[in-house]
Scaffold this motif. Structure first.
Motif, PDB file in Angstrom:
ATOM      1  N   ILE A  26       0.747  -1.153   0.062  1.00  0.00           N
ATOM      2  CA  ILE A  26      -0.137   0.045   0.125  1.00  0.00           C
ATOM      3  C   ILE A  26       0.911   1.232  -0.053  1.00  0.00           C
ATOM      4  N   MET A  27       1.986   1.280   0.833  1.00  0.00           N
ATOM      5  CA  MET A  27       2.826   2.535   0.651  1.00  0.00           C
ATOM      6  C   MET A  27       3.485   2.671  -0.661  1.00  0.00           C
ATOM      7  N   LEU A  28       3.786   1.563  -1.237  1.00  0.00           N
ATOM      8  CA  LEU A  28       4.596   1.833  -2.484  1.00  0.00           C
ATOM      9  C   LEU A  28       3.367   2.215  -3.439  1.00  0.00           C
ATOM     10  N   ILE A  29       2.228   1.846  -3.374  1.00  0.00           N
ATOM     11  CA  ILE A  29       1.182   2.407  -4.297  1.00  0.00           C
ATOM     12  C   ILE A  29       0.648   3.961  -3.940  1.00  0.00           C
ATOM     13  N   LEU A  30       0.575   4.311  -2.903  1.00  0.00           N
ATOM     14  CA  LEU A  30       0.312   5.479  -2.618  1.00  0.00           C
ATOM     15  C   LEU A  30       1.612   6.492  -2.642  1.00  0.00           C
ATOM     16  N   PHE A  31       2.610   5.932  -2.311  1.00  0.00           N
ATOM     17  CA  PHE A  31       3.994   6.697  -2.500  1.00  0.00           C
ATOM     18  C   PHE A  31       4.813   5.887  -3.431  1.00  0.00           C
ATOM     19  N   PRO A  32       4.826   6.090  -4.687  1.00  0.00           N
ATOM     20  CA  PRO A  32       5.398   5.309  -5.617  1.00  0.00           C
ATOM     21  C   PRO A  32       6.986   5.781  -5.781  1.00  0.00           C
ATOM     22  N   MET A  33       7.743   5.279  -4.958  1.00  0.00           N
ATOM     23  CA  MET A  33       9.379   5.713  -5.037  1.00  0.00           C
ATOM     24  C   MET A  33      10.092   4.250  -5.101  1.00  0.00           C
ATOM     25  N   GLU A  34      11.228   4.420  -5.534  1.00  0.00           N
ATOM     26  CA  GLU A  34      12.201   3.147  -5.518  1.00  0.00           C
ATOM     27  C   GLU A  34      12.388   2.694  -4.287  1.00  0.00           C
ATOM     28  N   SER A  35      12.523   3.558  -3.200  1.00  0.00           N
ATOM     29  CA  SER A  35      12.875   3.067  -1.905  1.00  0.00           C
ATOM     30  C   SER A  35      11.770   2.226  -1.371  1.00  0.00           C
ATOM     31  N   ARG A  36      10.395   2.445  -2.034  1.00  0.00           N
ATOM     32  CA  ARG A  36       9.345   1.721  -1.407  1.00  0.00           C
ATOM     33  C   ARG A  36       9.402   0.285  -1.909  1.00  0.00           C
ATOM     34  N   PHE A  37       9.821   0.464  -3.137  1.00  0.00           N
ATOM     35  CA  PHE A  37      10.026  -1.097  -3.828  1.00  0.00           C
ATOM     36  C   PHE A  37      10.937  -1.867  -3.107  1.00  0.00           C
ATOM     37  N   TRP A  38      11.988  -1.375  -2.637  1.00  0.00           N
ATOM     38  CA  TRP A  38      12.887  -2.318  -2.119  1.00  0.00           C
ATOM     39  C   TRP A  38      12.521  -2.710  -0.530  1.00  0.00           C
ATOM     40  N   CYS A  39      11.545  -1.814   0.061  1.00  0.00           N
ATOM     41  CA  CYS A  39      11.161  -2.033   1.322  1.00  0.00           C
ATOM     42  C   CYS A  39      10.068  -3.012   1.220  1.00  0.00           C
ATOM     43  N   LEU A  40       9.175  -3.317  -0.023  1.00  0.00           N
ATOM     44  CA  LEU A  40       8.079  -4.045  -0.252  1.00  0.00           C
ATOM     45  C   LEU A  40       9.016  -5.534  -0.448  1.00  0.00           C
ATOM     46  N   TRP A 194       8.467 -10.981  18.913  1.00  0.00           N
ATOM     47  CA  TRP A 194       7.182 -11.000  18.227  1.00  0.00           C
ATOM     48  C   TRP A 194       6.819  -9.439  18.434  1.00  0.00           C
ATOM     49  N   TRP A 195       7.365  -8.847  19.539  1.00  0.00           N
ATOM     50  CA  TRP A 195       6.903  -7.385  19.769  1.00  0.00           C
ATOM     51  C   TRP A 195       8.051  -6.515  18.918  1.00  0.00           C
ATOM     52  N   LEU A 196       9.331  -6.697  18.902  1.00  0.00           N
ATOM     53  CA  LEU A 196      10.352  -5.901  18.250  1.00  0.00           C
ATOM     54  C   LEU A 196      10.432  -5.894  16.914  1.00  0.00           C
ATOM     55  N   TYR A 197      10.097  -7.133  16.357  1.00  0.00           N
ATOM     56  CA  TYR A 197      10.455  -7.494  14.738  1.00  0.00           C
ATOM     57  C   TYR A 197       8.938  -6.722  14.055  1.00  0.00           C
ATOM     58  N   PRO A 198       7.862  -6.718  14.349  1.00  0.00           N
ATOM     59  CA  PRO A 198       6.702  -5.943  13.492  1.00  0.00           C
ATOM     60  C   PRO A 198       6.850  -4.678  13.628  1.00  0.00           C
ATOM     61  N   VAL A 199       7.004  -3.966  15.043  1.00  0.00           N
ATOM     62  CA  VAL A 199       7.343  -2.541  15.184  1.00  0.00           C
ATOM     63  C   VAL A 199       8.416  -2.230  14.764  1.00  0.00           C
ATOM     64  N   GLY A 200       9.455  -2.582  14.491  1.00  0.00           N
ATOM     65  CA  GLY A 200      10.858  -2.476  13.508  1.00  0.00           C
ATOM     66  C   GLY A 200      10.339  -2.245  12.213  1.00  0.00           C
ATOM     67  N   GLN A 201       9.735  -3.411  11.633  1.00  0.00           N
ATOM     68  CA  GLN A 201       9.322  -3.295  10.118  1.00  0.00           C
ATOM     69  C   GLN A 201       8.271  -2.142   9.852  1.00  0.00           C
ATOM     70  N   ILE A 202       7.361  -2.178  10.818  1.00  0.00           N
ATOM     71  CA  ILE A 202       6.533  -1.070  10.483  1.00  0.00           C
ATOM     72  C   ILE A 202       7.165   0.447  10.197  1.00  0.00           C
ATOM     73  N   ILE A 203       7.995   0.631  11.330  1.00  0.00           N
ATOM     74  CA  ILE A 203       8.723   1.884  11.128  1.00  0.00           C
ATOM     75  C   ILE A 203       9.712   1.896   9.910  1.00  0.00           C
ATOM     76  N   LEU A 204      10.356   1.057   9.415  1.00  0.00           N
ATOM     77  CA  LEU A 204      11.205   0.960   8.288  1.00  0.00           C
ATOM     78  C   LEU A 204      10.264   1.010   6.922  1.00  0.00           C
ATOM     79  N   ILE A 205       9.189   0.446   6.993  1.00  0.00           N
ATOM     80  CA  ILE A 205       8.087   0.805   6.076  1.00  0.00           C
ATOM     81  C   ILE A 205       7.825   2.076   5.848  1.00  0.00           C
ATOM     82  N   LEU A 206       7.606   2.650   6.836  1.00  0.00           N
ATOM     83  CA  LEU A 206       6.943   4.271   6.766  1.00  0.00           C
ATOM     84  C   LEU A 206       7.823   5.016   6.598  1.00  0.00           C
ATOM     85  N   CYS A 207       9.213   4.856   7.000  1.00  0.00           N
ATOM     86  CA  CYS A 207      10.096   5.787   6.660  1.00  0.00           C
ATOM     87  C   CYS A 207      10.824   5.700   5.311  1.00  0.00           C
ATOM     88  N   GLY A 208      10.689   4.345   4.858  1.00  0.00           N
ATOM     89  CA  GLY A 208      11.697   4.038   3.562  1.00  0.00           C
ATOM     90  C   GLY A 208      11.382   5.031   2.474  1.00  0.00           C
TER      91      GLY A 208
END
Length: 208
Positions: A26-40, A194-208
């Motif tokens: 969804i982040m890639l579709i809404l904000f089509p940037m190369e970095s979002r592609f790598w995050c996906l 399973w607390w650190l992993y999903p929260v960390g991924q969410i932040i990386l995806i949002l900031c990518g």
């Protein structure tokens, strides 16, 4: 955290990792940037790693070698994709790679890796194959943490929080290392992952 996502009779780990991959798409579709592609790509590989290590649909029994090795390969590739995406963004602004953020991340990486290896040595749990895989994996995830921290230190706004995501993702893997390499098998470790992993991924995806 994964126990809160046991929907439709599916394991919480499978649902949660699928939602994270959907979020990256969804982040890639809404904000089509190369970095979002790598995050996906990174998140999709992470989801594949979760499926393998979680034994979803007994897939781990169909692998002719210990699933931990395939899981490490998938997650290692995910870290590399995050590294590549954030590094390309960092190079665009022309800031030096080594800054306060990357130096602090380097110290954290070295300290955590040393703790895992020391405990493994102390408990006489350092098997050669696992040790080699562990060292390579720690190097890969450490490079990701350092690279994202360098990027984060050079930015303001939401992107400045990227290092938090990388650090949480790194620490979740360190907890896995405490389990596998150091021989610790405590309930708080699996809970922490399973607390650190999903929260960390969410932040990386949002900031990518």
């Amino acid at each position: 955290m994964n126990r809160y996502f046991s929907w439709f009779g599916l394991p919480g780990t499978a649902v949660l990792t699928a939602l994270l991959s959907l979020m990256a798409l969804i982040m890639l579709i809404l904000f089509p940037m190369e970095s979002r592609f790598w995050c996906l790509l990174a998140m999709l590989l992470s989801s594949m790693g979760d499926i393998v290590l979680g034994g979803f649909q007994k897939i781990n029994k169909r692998i002719p070698f210990p699933p931990i090795y395939l899981g490490a390969l998938l997650f290692g590739a995910a870290h590399l994709f995050y590294t590549f995406g954030y590094l390309k963004q960092h190079q665009v602004i022309g800031e030096p790679y080594w800054n306060f953020g990357s130096y602090i991340a380097l110290l954290i990486v070295l300290f955590c890796a040393s703790v895992v290896l020391y405990l493994g040595w102390k408990r006489n749990n350092l098997k050669l194959g696992l040790l080699i895989m562990g060292l390579l994996y720690i190097a890969v995830i450490g490079i990701n943490c350092i690279t994202v921290s360098a990027f984060s230190w050079s930015h303001s706004g939401i992107k400045s929080f990227a290092s938090v995501g990388a650090l949480l993702f790194y620490l979740s893997d360190i907890l896995i290392g405490l389990n596998l390499i150091s021989g610790l098998n405590e309930k708080w470790i699996s809970e922490g992952i399973w607390w650190l992993y999903p929260v960390g991924q969410i932040i990386l995806i949002l900031c990518g």
